[in-house]
Motif scaffolding. Structure first.
Motif, PDB file in Angstrom:
ATOM      1  N   LYS A   1      -5.989   4.373 -12.895  1.00 35.84           N
ATOM      2  CA  LYS A   1      -5.194   4.737 -11.707  1.00 35.84           C
ATOM      3  C   LYS A   1      -5.769   4.083 -10.462  1.00 35.84           C
ATOM      4  CE  LYS A   1      -3.310   9.189 -13.147  1.00 35.84           C
ATOM      5  NZ  LYS A   1      -3.772  10.541 -13.462  1.00 35.84           N
TER       6      LYS A   1
ATOM      7  N   LYS B   1       7.739   5.875  -9.528  1.00 40.23           N
ATOM      8  CA  LYS B   1       6.402   6.393  -9.833  1.00 40.23           C
ATOM      9  C   LYS B   1       6.241   7.769  -9.174  1.00 40.23           C
ATOM     10  CE  LYS B   1       3.515   3.248  -8.250  1.00 40.23           C
ATOM     11  NZ  LYS B   1       2.080   3.016  -8.091  1.00 40.23           N
TER      12      LYS B   1
ATOM     13  N   LEU C   1       0.808  -1.224   0.000  1.00 38.89           N
ATOM     14  CA  LEU C   1       0.000   0.000   0.000  1.00 38.89           C
ATOM     15  C   LEU C   1       0.841   1.272   0.000  1.00 38.89           C
ATOM     16  CD1 LEU C   1      -2.935  -1.063   2.326  1.00 38.89           C
ATOM     17  CD2 LEU C   1      -2.555  -1.506  -0.094  1.00 38.89           C
TER      18      LEU C   1
ATOM     19  N   LYS D   1      -6.696  10.145   5.176  1.00 36.35           N
ATOM     20  CA  LYS D   1      -7.460   9.980   3.922  1.00 36.35           C
ATOM     21  C   LYS D   1      -7.188   8.612   3.317  1.00 36.35           C
ATOM     22  CE  LYS D   1      -7.936  14.778   2.473  1.00 36.35           C
ATOM     23  NZ  LYS D   1      -7.087  15.888   2.021  1.00 36.35           N
ATOM     24  N   PHE D   2      -5.931   8.231   3.343  1.00 33.37           N
ATOM     25  CA  PHE D   2      -5.549   6.920   2.808  1.00 33.37           C
ATOM     26  C   PHE D   2      -6.206   5.795   3.612  1.00 33.37           C
ATOM     27  CE2 PHE D   2      -2.668   3.470   4.018  1.00 33.37           C
ATOM     28  CZ  PHE D   2      -2.742   2.697   2.864  1.00 33.37           C
TER      29      PHE D   2
ATOM     30  N   SER E   1      -2.657  -3.203  -5.560  1.00 36.48           N
ATOM     31  CA  SER E   1      -1.733  -3.205  -4.420  1.00 36.48           C
ATOM     32  C   SER E   1      -2.361  -3.794  -3.160  1.00 36.48           C
ATOM     33  CB  SER E   1      -1.288  -1.779  -4.089  1.00 36.48           C
ATOM     34  OG  SER E   1      -0.506  -1.247  -5.122  1.00 36.48           O
ATOM     35  N   TYR E   2      -3.671  -3.753  -3.072  1.00 34.20           N
ATOM     36  CA  TYR E   2      -4.339  -4.288  -1.878  1.00 34.20           C
ATOM     37  C   TYR E   2      -4.341  -5.813  -1.878  1.00 34.20           C
ATOM     38  CZ  TYR E   2      -5.919   0.173  -0.009  1.00 34.20           C
ATOM     39  OH  TYR E   2      -5.948   1.425   0.563  1.00 34.20           O
TER      40      TYR E   2
ATOM     41  N   ILE F   1      -2.858  13.191   5.306  1.00 30.34           N
ATOM     42  CA  ILE F   1      -2.760  12.288   4.149  1.00 30.34           C
ATOM     43  C   ILE F   1      -2.945  10.833   4.598  1.00 30.34           C
ATOM     44  CG2 ILE F   1      -1.218  11.440   2.323  1.00 30.34           C
ATOM     45  CD1 ILE F   1      -0.030  14.281   2.215  1.00 30.34           C
TER      46      ILE F   1
ATOM     47  N   LEU G   1       3.123  -0.517  -9.762  1.00 28.77           N
ATOM     48  CA  LEU G   1       4.459  -0.819  -9.273  1.00 28.77           C
ATOM     49  C   LEU G   1       5.019  -1.961 -10.138  1.00 28.77           C
ATOM     50  CD1 LEU G   1       6.170   0.063  -6.770  1.00 28.77           C
ATOM     51  CD2 LEU G   1       5.220  -1.881  -5.551  1.00 28.77           C
TER      52      LEU G   1
ATOM     53  N   HIS H   1       2.777   2.024  -2.127  1.00 23.01           N
ATOM     54  CA  HIS H   1       2.884   2.472  -3.519  1.00 23.01           C
ATOM     55  C   HIS H   1       1.534   2.612  -4.204  1.00 23.01           C
ATOM     56  CE1 HIS H   1       7.186   2.470  -3.177  1.00 23.01           C
ATOM     57  NE2 HIS H   1       7.038   1.364  -2.472  1.00 23.01           N
ATOM     58  N   THR H   2       0.468   2.699  -3.408  1.00 27.08           N
ATOM     59  CA  THR H   2      -0.769   3.224  -3.978  1.00 27.08           C
ATOM     60  C   THR H   2      -0.552   4.718  -4.142  1.00 27.08           C
ATOM     61  OG1 THR H   2      -1.743   3.594  -1.780  1.00 27.08           O
ATOM     62  CG2 THR H   2      -2.199   1.493  -2.836  1.00 27.08           C
ATOM     63  N   THR H   3      -1.215   5.301  -5.133  1.00 31.89           N
ATOM     64  CA  THR H   3      -0.912   6.707  -5.418  1.00 31.89           C
ATOM     65  C   THR H   3      -2.080   7.605  -5.070  1.00 31.89           C
ATOM     66  OG1 THR H   3      -1.556   6.287  -7.707  1.00 31.89           O
ATOM     67  CG2 THR H   3       0.772   6.281  -7.223  1.00 31.89           C
ATOM     68  N   ILE H   4      -1.710   8.823  -4.674  1.00 29.13           N
ATOM     69  CA  ILE H   4      -2.712   9.861  -4.504  1.00 29.13           C
ATOM     70  C   ILE H   4      -2.785  10.545  -5.861  1.00 29.13           C
ATOM     71  CG2 ILE H   4      -2.084  10.051  -2.080  1.00 29.13           C
ATOM     72  CD1 ILE H   4      -0.791  12.720  -2.726  1.00 29.13           C
ATOM     73  N   PHE H   5      -3.989  10.943  -6.251  1.00 32.12           N
ATOM     74  CA  PHE H   5      -4.210  11.423  -7.632  1.00 32.12           C
ATOM     75  C   PHE H   5      -3.907  12.912  -7.753  1.00 32.12           C
ATOM     76  CE2 PHE H   5      -6.102   7.477  -7.593  1.00 32.12           C
ATOM     77  CZ  PHE H   5      -6.964   7.181  -8.622  1.00 32.12           C
TER      78      PHE H   5
ATOM     79  N   HIS I   1      -1.714  15.948  -9.583  1.00 31.27           N
ATOM     80  CA  HIS I   1      -0.909  16.141 -10.786  1.00 31.27           C
ATOM     81  C   HIS I   1       0.506  16.638 -10.477  1.00 31.27           C
ATOM     82  CE1 HIS I   1      -4.102  15.005 -13.378  1.00 31.27           C
ATOM     83  NE2 HIS I   1      -4.923  15.857 -12.799  1.00 31.27           N
TER      84      HIS I   1
ATOM     85  N   ASN J   1      -4.179   1.071  -7.840  1.00 29.66           N
ATOM     86  CA  ASN J   1      -4.197   1.083  -6.372  1.00 29.66           C
ATOM     87  C   ASN J   1      -4.837  -0.186  -5.825  1.00 29.66           C
ATOM     88  OD1 ASN J   1      -2.943   3.528  -6.142  1.00 29.66           O
ATOM     89  ND2 ASN J   1      -4.766   4.691  -5.567  1.00 29.66           N
TER      90      ASN J   1
ATOM     91  N   THR K   1     -14.143   5.285  -2.258  1.00 36.58           N
ATOM     92  CA  THR K   1     -12.768   5.672  -1.978  1.00 36.58           C
ATOM     93  C   THR K   1     -12.551   7.001  -2.706  1.00 36.58           C
ATOM     94  OG1 THR K   1     -11.934   4.470  -3.917  1.00 36.58           O
ATOM     95  CG2 THR K   1     -11.938   3.296  -1.819  1.00 36.58           C
ATOM     96  N   THR K   2     -11.676   7.833  -2.150  1.00 34.48           N
ATOM     97  CA  THR K   2     -11.554   9.167  -2.729  1.00 34.48           C
ATOM     98  C   THR K   2     -10.225   9.374  -3.428  1.00 34.48           C
ATOM     99  OG1 THR K   2     -10.847   9.955  -0.566  1.00 34.48           O
ATOM    100  CG2 THR K   2     -13.125  10.297  -1.149  1.00 34.48           C
ATOM    101  N   ILE K   3     -10.287  10.199  -4.475  1.00 37.85           N
ATOM    102  CA  ILE K   3      -9.060  10.637  -5.105  1.00 37.85           C
ATOM    103  C   ILE K   3      -8.668  11.905  -4.357  1.00 37.85           C
ATOM    104  CG2 ILE K   3      -9.813   9.606  -7.270  1.00 37.85           C
ATOM    105  CD1 ILE K   3     -10.256  12.423  -8.329  1.00 37.85           C
ATOM    106  N   PHE K   4      -7.370  12.100  -4.157  1.00 44.00           N
ATOM    107  CA  PHE K   4      -6.916  13.186  -3.271  1.00 44.00           C
ATOM    108  C   PHE K   4      -6.796  14.500  -4.025  1.00 44.00           C
ATOM    109  CE2 PHE K   4      -6.240   9.579  -0.910  1.00 44.00           C
ATOM    110  CZ  PHE K   4      -5.378   9.668   0.161  1.00 44.00           C
TER     111      PHE K   4
ATOM    112  N   ASN L   1      -9.742   5.234   2.715  1.00 45.05           N
ATOM    113  CA  ASN L   1      -9.852   4.418   1.498  1.00 45.05           C
ATOM    114  C   ASN L   1      -9.626   2.938   1.812  1.00 45.05           C
ATOM    115  OD1 ASN L   1     -10.407   6.557  -0.161  1.00 45.05           O
ATOM    116  ND2 ASN L   1      -8.401   6.638  -1.148  1.00 45.05           N
TER     117      ASN L   1
END
Lengths: 318, 318
Positions: free
Chosen positions: B246, A179, A162, A246-247, B253-254, A243, B286, A164-168, A170, B250, B165-168, A250
């Motif tokens: 995207k 990444k 987890l 929020k993660f 990864s779970y 952060i 990843l 390396h899960t990404t926050i979206f 830009h 994520n 789940t939310t995008i940040f 999710n």
């Protein structure tokens, strides 16, 4: 005769190892710098010699039945560490075979957070919890997911990366894995260092952190400064917790755990990290999940990873 | 005598229901508008009468042994639909008790994507896959996670609400659940409508979509326009696929699944949605996960949810 196993916990900064009894008691433990070893073979030999010495010193009739290793990007199915961004041994490392050769003992591998989860389930805070997530906060961010009492491995053994899960975002940060926007680039030792610099560059607020170079700053230094009331240091914890919260919200949507256990280096900051994390997590949760999930700071010592690694190996040879 | 069960699939727009044999064959099915029913009691009575009529018409000796219901925000442990943002019955709906009373038949509930997963595992594309995720793309975005052959329910039965789940993103869209930045506000029928308007407001490009009101636009209309080469419509699919990819990276990864199955309304657009999704997913993964996960468009008909719901109930009474 005392039956025991060796537990090894390989981290981006330190490698901890020890001798653990079948009852989860650590008979001997030590910590060394991971980056001191250019090859895994050298690390295995060092640990072998250290264990032999300690056995003599312990002056007990100890039988080592198995070795358990926890490491980032570790695959318990293949026995390889694969492309771990925070380790200097790149690409594919057949660590199980290397340890087997040095020790002539059955060796088992899983990811660094999984060994903590096994330790907490066997002897720690998760003894009676069937659905939980472990987040390890160290050089990087590791994770283990337990559902209905079972560790989730996935089809290839790689479930639960987890960090390396990404926050979206830009303008997201570059991660050590190559990444952009990985959680680990925000919530980890490295991440906090970067966040403190981001906050400093965006404000004029005075801070004792302004006298420290990027490479010298650590979460410990930020923690000490925050305890003295340094506003940038406090904001750094708030940003990290925001952060992380929020993660975690999710993550809860994935497996609806009863508890999330935070473990590792960053957790000594206690309320400084917990308060903003819980606030952000609860704000971000869907109504059905609110006020249901216990966010727990592990009270186990750092050696819970060693205990878990050793316990995993003892279970595997049963 | 033919043993069978009733399967009910409650969606934000339509409710589908039918009679399903123990072999997974749909003997009768029908679709009605969910919002036509102000109370769940009315829906249950309507379905009861419709099933009685159909049994007469089928002219077979059918025994209904159980009822299985799939619905958004459904809790299989409590038998309630809880605070479903896309349904007009708000708060807590004791749907299992309501159906039991009307039908005098054992009734079971789980979330709308779980019934698809059960259907695909029992009679569909996931027959031989032990680790997979189902994403249902309809009015909202539903999900089901299967790990080592078992559906993940979590400690309270609510695992797998990935649409929330939310995008940040700080400028994130308001979701129907009241939160901001939920995946569902981007990747769903509603989400595509909103994306097409976002793209139109940010560009001067000519598009046939500019003559259609917000409330009248649908993924079907966007799909038709895209097939005619409309650039805004094509961009809408690209934006949807980009965010979906995207998010899927994520998700991988779970639980490190072997496959992800896309199901439901949006999937008829095939390559228009698949191409940008796969591209974005692979870019975001990843290294250890790259080129390993099959992204599959379900070829099962929409009635796979009915089949899965009925099959779940038949398994539950065994």
């Amino acid at each position: 005769m005392n039956n025991a196993a060796i537990g090894v916990d390989i981290g981006g900064t330190n490698t901890k190892y020890g001798i653990v009894s079948t009852e989860g008691v650590v008979l001997f433990e030590n910590s060394i710098s991971t980056s001191d070893f250019n090859q895994v073979e050298e690390l295995a030999n060092y640990i072998f010699n250290s264990i032999q010495e300690s056995k003599l010193k312990l002056n007990k009739d100890i039988t080592i039945n198995a070795i358990g290793i926890g490491a980032p990007n570790a695959n318990h199915l293949s026995g390889y560490i694969e492309y771990a961004p925070n380790l200097k041994w790149k690409k594919l490392v057949p660590i199980v075979n290397i340890f087997k050769e040095v020790f002539s003992t059955p060796t088992f591998l899983t990811n660094d957070a999984n060994v903590v989860a096994i330790g907490e389930m066997s002897f720690g805070i998760a003894k009676n919890i069937k659905d939980f997530i472990v987040i390890t906060l160290g050089t990087g961010l590791g994770s283990a997911i337990v559902s209905d009492g079972q560790l989730i491995y996935g089809h290839d053994g790689f479930a639960g990366e987890l960090g390396h899960t990404t926050i979206f975002d830009h303008n997201a940060r570059e991660c050590s894995c190559g990444k952009y926007g990985c959680l680990e680039a925000y919530v980890s030792s490295q991440g906090m260092r970067r966040s403190s610099f981001e906050i400093m560059c965006n404000s004029n607020t005075h801070s004792e952190l302004r006298d420290i170079s990027f490479n010298n700053i650590t979460p410990k230094i930020i923690h000490q400064a925050a305890k003295r009331g340094d506003p940038i240091a406090i904001q750094t914890f708030e940003m990290t917790g925001d952060i992380l919260g929020k993660f975690l919200a999710n993550s809860i949507s994935y497996t609806s755990p009863k508890a999330i256990i935070l473990f590792g280096g960053l957790t000594y900051a206690k309320e400084l990290i917990m308060k903003p994390t819980i606030k952000s997590m609860e704000q971000s949760l869907l109504a059905i999940y609110k006020n249901k999930v216990n966010l727990i700071l592990s009270t186990s010592g750092a050696n819970m990873a060693i205990i878990g690694a050793a316990t995993m190996s003892l279970k595997a040879i049963k």
